[in-house]
Design a protein around this motif. Structure first.
Motif, mmCIF file in Angstrom:
data_model
loop_
_atom_site.group_PDB
_atom_site.id
_atom_site.type_symbol
_atom_site.label_atom_id
_atom_site.label_comp_id
_atom_site.label_asym_id
_atom_site.label_seq_id
_atom_site.Cartn_x
_atom_site.Cartn_y
_atom_site.Cartn_z
ATOM 1 N N PRO A 185 -18.470 -34.808 -11.182
ATOM 2 C CA PRO A 185 -17.469 -34.993 -10.171
ATOM 3 C C PRO A 185 -18.130 -35.027 -8.830
ATOM 4 O O PRO A 185 -17.704 -35.254 -7.761
ATOM 5 N N GLY A 186 -19.729 -34.691 -8.641
ATOM 6 C CA GLY A 186 -20.112 -34.418 -7.333
ATOM 7 C C GLY A 186 -20.241 -35.730 -6.628
ATOM 8 O O GLY A 186 -20.314 -36.837 -7.331
ATOM 9 N N SER A 187 -20.445 -35.587 -5.478
ATOM 10 C CA SER A 187 -20.387 -36.718 -4.434
ATOM 11 C C SER A 187 -21.534 -37.600 -4.615
ATOM 12 O O SER A 187 -21.672 -38.990 -4.519
ATOM 13 N N VAL A 188 -22.491 -37.167 -4.977
ATOM 14 C CA VAL A 188 -23.966 -37.998 -5.058
ATOM 15 C C VAL A 188 -24.434 -37.953 -6.658
ATOM 16 O O VAL A 188 -25.589 -38.284 -6.943
ATOM 17 N N CYS A 189 -23.388 -37.727 -7.563
ATOM 18 C CA CYS A 189 -23.745 -37.759 -9.000
ATOM 19 C C CYS A 189 -23.387 -39.296 -9.435
ATOM 20 O O CYS A 189 -22.266 -39.872 -9.196
ATOM 21 N N SER A 190 -24.245 -39.439 -10.324
ATOM 22 C CA SER A 190 -24.052 -40.861 -11.112
ATOM 23 C C SER A 190 -24.229 -40.561 -12.687
ATOM 24 O O SER A 190 -23.911 -41.742 -13.286
ATOM 25 N N ASP A 243 -17.955 -26.459 -9.680
ATOM 26 C CA ASP A 243 -18.792 -27.333 -8.764
ATOM 27 C C ASP A 243 -18.830 -28.791 -8.853
ATOM 28 O O ASP A 243 -18.765 -29.299 -9.801
ATOM 29 N N GLY A 244 -18.529 -29.136 -7.740
ATOM 30 C CA GLY A 244 -18.973 -30.543 -7.279
ATOM 31 C C GLY A 244 -17.221 -31.358 -7.218
ATOM 32 O O GLY A 244 -16.232 -30.844 -7.556
ATOM 33 N N GLY A 245 -17.403 -32.291 -6.108
ATOM 34 C CA GLY A 245 -16.117 -33.146 -5.983
ATOM 35 C C GLY A 245 -15.173 -32.508 -4.871
ATOM 36 O O GLY A 245 -14.171 -33.155 -5.016
ATOM 37 N N ILE A 246 -15.592 -31.555 -4.334
ATOM 38 C CA ILE A 246 -14.845 -31.183 -3.169
ATOM 39 C C ILE A 246 -15.094 -31.968 -1.975
ATOM 40 O O ILE A 246 -15.969 -32.014 -1.309
ATOM 41 N N GLY A 248 -28.790 -36.161 -4.271
ATOM 42 C CA GLY A 248 -28.492 -35.547 -5.967
ATOM 43 C C GLY A 248 -29.908 -35.029 -6.201
ATOM 44 O O GLY A 248 -30.853 -35.527 -5.889
ATOM 45 N N MET A 249 -29.719 -34.064 -6.976
ATOM 46 C CA MET A 249 -30.932 -33.256 -7.467
ATOM 47 C C MET A 249 -31.683 -34.040 -8.610
ATOM 48 O O MET A 249 -32.810 -34.103 -8.744
ATOM 49 N N ALA A 250 -30.838 -34.987 -9.088
ATOM 50 C CA ALA A 250 -31.282 -35.940 -10.305
ATOM 51 C C ALA A 250 -31.633 -37.263 -9.500
ATOM 52 O O ALA A 250 -31.584 -38.455 -10.449
#
Ligand code: XMP
Length: 356
Positions: free
Chosen positions: A177-182, A225-228, A274-276
């Motif tokens: 859900p994170g803003s910089v997740c793909s 964790d993520g997407g807030i 993103g960490m990845a």
């Protein structure tokens, strides 16, 4: 193959139905929480990302009643320096991260940090936490210490129970859900975040891991964790069952976030990645082909993190008062979600055509 029939929801898919309230002032509301042995006055954690949490952020988060989780894309010596800095001002809580890839060394390092720096919790963090390797590492670390173990990320109740059975007592929820997740577009996998929180909470309860006594010491805690993107998302996550909420993007533009403030054409920003992401991975794992499941971005510069935290805190307090809740526990009991349409979503955001 199977298709689940039960619908699953993201934050934007729902609103919370306003409830009768007897609360006279937002200051009558107590938003304190507990994750493991850590009481927090503010249910917010800064993300263990290399553009978010190093010592400065962790110190300020602790000062404001929340906590920062130190990232692990730094040398052992550097992490020890952060811990020493935090110890010197007696900041609590101190939480370090460990991954699965470099685990033998990392676990030895963690052992050293526990002894030397009196840390409060270890966060074992990997993109796909429902993995055998994760269970092994939890078991190894549990063999070293009775400290709180945060483990994740997962998105299903069954996965959360496996981590708890291995020895974790705080579960980090969020796959993609994170803003910089793909992750979701790269792998096709993920789970809508609001429902992920609800399902993890339900399953842990069914298994007697959460008694509903939010301040019970033995209850397994949930970190969403993520997407807030808005304070309202935090309220929804807490109502859904999270004990605390982890933030990346919302804090990445602040002074205390790791990384420099950059000004271009008169506009100030900071880098967030993103960490990845290719950028973070190529630094951490030079020479190895990275598994890229994240992107890099610019976030507007936002000044001191305390200003951002004050805004978020005001939103959380307001959220509790709309549900007529004086505590997070009451919020969860009172919460009623209503599923909304795309029209409602448009109606919900400020939409005046001549907005200034
Ligand atoms: P927000 O939305 O607050 O999310 O910026 C922060 C969380 O995003 C996760 N994260 C990633 N997820 N690829 C992912 O799929 C990545 O490269 C990545 N980096 C961070 C992480 O859980 C963080 O707390």
């Amino acid at each position: 193959m199977m298709i689940r029939n039960k619908p699953a929801y993201s934050f934007d898919d729902v609103l919370m139905v306003p409830q009768h309230s007897t609360i006279l002032s937002r200051s009558d509301v107590d938003i304190g929480t507990r994750i493991g042995g850590l009481p927090l006055k503010l249910p917010l954690l800064s993300a263990n990302m290399d553009t978010v949490t190093e010592a400065q952020m962790a110190l300020e988060m602790a000062e404001r009643g929340g906590a920062g989780v130190l990232h692990r894309f730094a040398s052992f010596e550097e992490q020890c320096e952060w811990l020493a800095e935090m110890r010197s001002v007696q900041a609590r809580p101190r939480i370090v991260s460990v991954g699965l890839d470099d685990s033998f060394e990392a676990i030895r390092d963690i052992d050293h940090m526990i002894g030397e720096y009196d840390i409060d919790a270890v966060c074992i963090d990997v993109a796909h936490g429902d993995h055998k390797r994760m269970l092994d590492v939890i078991t190894q670390i549990r063999g070293l210490t009775q400290l709180d173990i945060i483990a994740g990320n997962v998105a299903t109740g069954k996965a959360a129970c496996r981590l708890v059975d291995a020895g974790a007592n705080i579960i980090k929820v969020g796959i993609g859900p994170g803003s910089v997740c793909s992750t979701r577009v790269v792998s096709g996998h993920g789970f809508p975040q609001l429902s992920a929180i609800i399902e993890v909470d339900e399953e842990l309860r069914l298994n007697g891991r959460r008694q509903g006594e939010r301040h019970g010491n033995n209850d397994v805690a949930i970190i969403a964790d993520g997407g807030i993107r808005y304070p309202g998302d935090i309220v929804k996550a807490l109502a859904a069952g999270a004990d605390a909420v982890m933030l990346g993007s919302l804090l990445a533009g602040t002074d205390e976030a790791a990384g420099d403030r950059i000004v271009e054409d008169g506009i100030a920003f900071k880098t967030f990645r993103g960490m990845a992401s290719r950028e973070a991975q190529s630094q951490k794992r030079a020479g190895r082909t990275p598994r890229v499941e994240g992107v890099a971005a610019r976030v507007p510069y936002r000044g001191p993190v305390r200003d951002t935290l004050s805004n978020l805190e005001a939103g959380i307090r307001s959220g509790l008062s709309y549900s007529g809740a004086r505590t997070l526990s009451e919020l969860r009991d009172a919460a009623q979600f209503v599923v909304v349409t795309g029209n409602t979503l448009r109606e919900s955001h400020p939409h005046h055509p001549y907005r200034l």
